[in-house]
Design a protein around this motif. Structure first.
Motif, short mmCIF file in Angstrom:
data_model
loop_
_atom_site.label_atom_id
_atom_site.label_comp_id
_atom_site.label_asym_id
_atom_site.label_seq_id
_atom_site.Cartn_x
_atom_site.Cartn_y
_atom_site.Cartn_z
N THR A 37 0.77 -1.19 -0.05
CA THR A 37 -0.15 -0.05 -0.07
C THR A 37 0.64 1.09 -0.03
O THR A 37 0.63 2.13 -0.86
CB THR A 37 -0.96 0.01 1.30
N VAL A 38 1.94 1.22 0.96
CA VAL A 38 2.56 2.38 1.07
C VAL A 38 3.36 2.71 -0.54
O VAL A 38 3.66 3.63 -1.00
CB VAL A 38 4.14 2.10 2.16
N VAL A 41 1.21 4.20 -2.75
CA VAL A 41 0.63 5.61 -2.59
C VAL A 41 1.87 6.54 -2.97
O VAL A 41 1.84 7.41 -3.49
CB VAL A 41 0.44 5.77 -0.98
N GLN A 42 3.43 6.00 -2.63
CA GLN A 42 4.41 6.65 -3.16
C GLN A 42 4.41 6.87 -4.74
O GLN A 42 4.71 7.93 -5.33
CB GLN A 42 5.83 5.84 -2.74
N GLN A 44 1.66 7.00 -6.75
CA GLN A 44 0.83 7.98 -6.96
C GLN A 44 1.44 9.37 -6.81
O GLN A 44 0.82 10.46 -7.69
CB GLN A 44 -0.46 7.80 -6.20
N ILE A 45 1.93 9.54 -5.39
CA ILE A 45 2.52 10.88 -5.41
C ILE A 45 3.60 11.25 -6.21
O ILE A 45 3.55 12.35 -6.77
CB ILE A 45 3.15 10.98 -3.88
#
Length: 59
Positions: A37-38, A41-42, A44-45
């Motif tokens: 998940t992390v 998210v990274q 996507q950022i």
């Protein structure tokens, strides 16, 4: 963040050696899912940053 999760997972595995295998595998699975998940998210950022920079260069 991903590195921290991986370190915590390794510490958990070492601390629970000899414990109930099912519980240990379950928790390790949770750590693996959190790490994925992390990572997502990274990604996507970073994609948002790239898109913002591309837009700024076109202005």
């Amino acid at each position: 963040m991903k590195l921290v999760l991986e370190e915590v997972q390794q510490a958990f595995v070492m601390a629970t050696q000899g414990s109930i295998q099912e519980v240990t595998q379950f928790v390790v699975g949770i750590f693996a899912e959190a790490t994925q998940t992390v990572t997502g998210v990274q990604a996507q950022i970073f994609a948002a940053i790239r898109a913002t920079e591309d837009y700024a260069h076109r202005l």
